[in-house]
Design a protein around this motif. Structure first.
Motif, mmCIF file in Angstrom:
data_model
loop_
_atom_site.group_PDB
_atom_site.id
_atom_site.type_symbol
_atom_site.label_atom_id
_atom_site.label_comp_id
_atom_site.label_asym_id
_atom_site.label_seq_id
_atom_site.Cartn_x
_atom_site.Cartn_y
_atom_site.Cartn_z
ATOM 1 N N GLN A 195 -52.922 -11.246 20.758
ATOM 2 C CA GLN A 195 -51.997 -11.576 19.526
ATOM 3 C C GLN A 195 -50.787 -12.442 19.734
ATOM 4 O OE1 GLN A 195 -51.058 -7.955 17.506
ATOM 5 N NE2 GLN A 195 -52.056 -8.735 15.473
ATOM 6 N N GLN A 196 -50.301 -11.708 20.777
ATOM 7 C CA GLN A 196 -48.933 -12.301 21.206
ATOM 8 C C GLN A 196 -49.042 -13.804 21.740
ATOM 9 O OE1 GLN A 196 -47.661 -8.880 23.602
ATOM 10 N NE2 GLN A 196 -45.922 -9.029 22.569
ATOM 11 N N ILE A 197 -49.978 -13.968 22.631
ATOM 12 C CA ILE A 197 -50.424 -15.405 22.967
ATOM 13 C C ILE A 197 -50.825 -16.302 22.022
ATOM 14 C CG2 ILE A 197 -52.428 -16.464 24.039
ATOM 15 C CD1 ILE A 197 -51.766 -15.416 26.545
ATOM 16 N N ASN A 198 -51.556 -16.035 20.934
ATOM 17 C CA ASN A 198 -51.823 -16.845 19.786
ATOM 18 C C ASN A 198 -50.573 -17.277 19.274
ATOM 19 O OD1 ASN A 198 -54.481 -17.551 18.875
ATOM 20 N ND2 ASN A 198 -55.188 -15.476 18.868
ATOM 21 N N HIS A 199 -49.780 -16.259 18.993
ATOM 22 C CA HIS A 199 -48.212 -16.400 18.394
ATOM 23 C C HIS A 199 -47.560 -17.613 18.985
ATOM 24 C CE1 HIS A 199 -44.675 -15.537 15.804
ATOM 25 N NE2 HIS A 199 -43.985 -15.282 17.033
ATOM 26 N N GLU A 200 -47.517 -17.291 20.428
ATOM 27 C CA GLU A 200 -46.542 -18.117 21.197
ATOM 28 C C GLU A 200 -47.303 -19.571 21.004
ATOM 29 O OE1 GLU A 200 -43.729 -17.817 22.540
ATOM 30 O OE2 GLU A 200 -43.291 -15.881 22.167
ATOM 31 N N TYR A 201 -48.551 -19.671 21.234
ATOM 32 C CA TYR A 201 -49.110 -21.019 21.332
ATOM 33 C C TYR A 201 -48.707 -21.647 20.173
ATOM 34 C CZ TYR A 201 -52.809 -24.461 20.861
ATOM 35 O OH TYR A 201 -53.378 -25.547 20.574
ATOM 36 N N CYS A 202 -48.969 -21.153 18.952
ATOM 37 C CA CYS A 202 -48.566 -21.609 17.609
ATOM 38 C C CYS A 202 -47.399 -22.247 17.662
ATOM 39 C CB CYS A 202 -48.981 -20.785 16.546
ATOM 40 S SG CYS A 202 -50.714 -20.611 16.227
ATOM 41 N N LEU A 203 -46.360 -21.285 18.055
ATOM 42 C CA LEU A 203 -44.872 -21.742 18.272
ATOM 43 C C LEU A 203 -44.912 -23.012 18.897
ATOM 44 C CD1 LEU A 203 -42.905 -18.394 18.466
ATOM 45 C CD2 LEU A 203 -42.492 -20.143 16.526
ATOM 46 N N VAL A 204 -45.275 -22.956 20.011
ATOM 47 C CA VAL A 204 -45.077 -24.163 20.896
ATOM 48 C C VAL A 204 -45.629 -25.180 20.437
ATOM 49 C CG1 VAL A 204 -46.782 -24.033 22.763
ATOM 50 C CG2 VAL A 204 -44.639 -24.739 23.589
ATOM 51 N N LYS A 205 -46.914 -25.096 19.835
ATOM 52 C CA LYS A 205 -47.746 -26.356 19.388
ATOM 53 C C LYS A 205 -46.738 -27.133 18.160
ATOM 54 C CE LYS A 205 -51.867 -27.930 17.341
ATOM 55 N NZ LYS A 205 -52.950 -27.542 16.597
ATOM 56 N N ASN A 206 -46.199 -26.140 17.245
ATOM 57 C CA ASN A 206 -45.623 -26.922 16.257
ATOM 58 C C ASN A 206 -44.318 -27.497 16.677
ATOM 59 O OD1 ASN A 206 -46.914 -26.064 13.942
ATOM 60 N ND2 ASN A 206 -46.046 -23.923 13.677
ATOM 61 N N LYS A 207 -43.655 -26.953 17.664
ATOM 62 C CA LYS A 207 -42.520 -27.681 18.403
ATOM 63 C C LYS A 207 -42.817 -28.733 18.847
ATOM 64 C CE LYS A 207 -39.997 -23.296 18.186
ATOM 65 N NZ LYS A 207 -38.767 -23.311 17.112
ATOM 66 N N LEU A 208 -43.949 -28.696 19.671
ATOM 67 C CA LEU A 208 -44.381 -30.108 20.310
ATOM 68 C C LEU A 208 -44.731 -31.319 19.468
ATOM 69 C CD1 LEU A 208 -46.282 -28.634 23.624
ATOM 70 C CD2 LEU A 208 -44.163 -29.970 23.612
ATOM 71 N N GLU A 209 -45.506 -30.653 18.301
ATOM 72 C CA GLU A 209 -45.690 -31.650 17.131
ATOM 73 C C GLU A 209 -44.596 -32.431 16.709
ATOM 74 O OE1 GLU A 209 -48.447 -29.354 14.980
ATOM 75 O OE2 GLU A 209 -50.302 -30.289 15.926
ATOM 76 N N ASN A 210 -43.526 -31.299 16.391
ATOM 77 C CA ASN A 210 -42.233 -31.960 15.960
ATOM 78 C C ASN A 210 -41.447 -32.863 16.993
ATOM 79 O OD1 ASN A 210 -40.742 -31.879 13.728
ATOM 80 N ND2 ASN A 210 -39.057 -30.531 14.659
ATOM 81 N N VAL A 211 -41.666 -32.543 18.021
ATOM 82 C CA VAL A 211 -41.037 -33.349 19.247
ATOM 83 C C VAL A 211 -41.784 -34.990 18.946
ATOM 84 C CG1 VAL A 211 -40.901 -34.033 21.771
ATOM 85 C CG2 VAL A 211 -40.107 -31.898 20.799
#
Lengths: 152, 148
Positions: free
Chosen positions: A118-134
């Protein structure tokens, strides 16, 4: 409409926050060093592959943990892969979660594994969003005729 | 390059890793260091590329003689990097080719085992540009590359 200068500042502020907050580490900078004129989209391509690969792994992990009899070796193998790719991309928090996850696999702790997933899913979604923003900010800078500032 | 001794402008490296992203990265790192790169996704494919199947000591193709260095991940399904290293060292045609082992885990017993079996170096993943530069200088510069 934001000026090039404003976009560049947004980019620098946002990128440095990602390093500060531990979403990304030095390995992401190493990745950018690999990009050159012969391969101007290298980082984007590798990160896109990372997204594809990660989503498959997360899916496989969910399936593996739902089995009647959980094969913890198989679960660990998936997490090992995920740890490898996230480490190679510089996705620091995801990588650290993988380390914790592997410990639960070794203990054959199903609850621990499920929580980690669950936590990894959450962290992955966060970093994915951030990278897409970059990437989005980079595109905007280039479209406005500017150059992308170097984050060292 | 036929028969020429010494200077090789583009050394040929065989990179073995089961992780796609790591394969792409190591390939790019090596290419950026002016190396020609062939990748393999596991030990079996690597041996097939080198023509070293069926426990033959000799190679059944030309590829083996053209490879100047092998860099392999340790943790791979099927055949580990250590097992691949052993097979390479058992082959008369490949035994002198430098083999470098990479791993994301710093396990001293693992490292020693590989070095004892003849690996030139053990490197921690993810590899950086400075790591590849070191490899390039140590194993792939003109005076250390053997004749094709």
């Amino acid at each position: 409409m934001a000026t090039v200068g404003q976009l560049q500042k947004q980019f620098v502020d946002f990128s440095t926050s990602l390093y500060r907050e531990g979403f990304l580490d030095d390995q992401f900078i190493q990745l950018q060093k690999l990009q050159d004129e012969s391969n101007p989209d290298f980082v984007f391509e590798v990160v896109s592959l990372f997204f594809e690969d990660s989503e498959k792994l997360l899916n496989n992990l969910a399936i593996a943990l739902q089995q009647q009899v959980v094969d913890f070796k198989q679960v660990d193998a998936h997490v090992h892969q995920f740890k490898g790719s996230s480490s190679s991309i510089g996705a620091h928090r995801v990588k650290n979660m993988c380390v914790a996850f592997r410990n639960f696999c070794e203990e054959k702790n199903l609850d621990g594994c499920l929580r980690c997933l669950q936590q990894i899913n959450h962290e992955y979604c966060l970093v994915k969003n951030k990278l897409e923003n970059v990437f989005r900010l980079e595109r905007q800078i280039l479209e406005a005729g500017g150059t992308i500032p170097l984050i060292a | 390059m036929d028969g020429a001794v010494g200077f090789v402008e583009e050394p040929h490296v065989l990179a073995v890793d089961d992780n796609l992203i790591d394969r792409i990265l190591v390939e790019k790192l090596l290419k950026n260091s002016s190396c020609k790169v062939t990748t393999a996704e596991n030990g079996q494919r690597a041996l097939e590329y080198l023509g070293l199947v069926e426990n033959n000591q000799t190679s059944s193709n030309d590829n083996a003689s053209k490879v100047n260095m092998i860099i392999t991940d340790y943790c791979m399904p099927g055949m580990t990097g250590y097992e691949l290293l052993k097979k390479i060292k058992e082959s008369s045609v490949m035994k002198d080719v430098p083999v470098v082992i990479m791993s994301s885990e710093n396990v001293p017993t693992r490292i020693n085992k590989c070095l004892e079996e003849g690996a030139e170096m053990f490197m921690l993943k993810p590899l950086k540009f400075s790591d590849v530069k070191k490899l390039r200088c140590q194993f792939l510069c003109s005076s250390t590359v053997r004749a094709s």
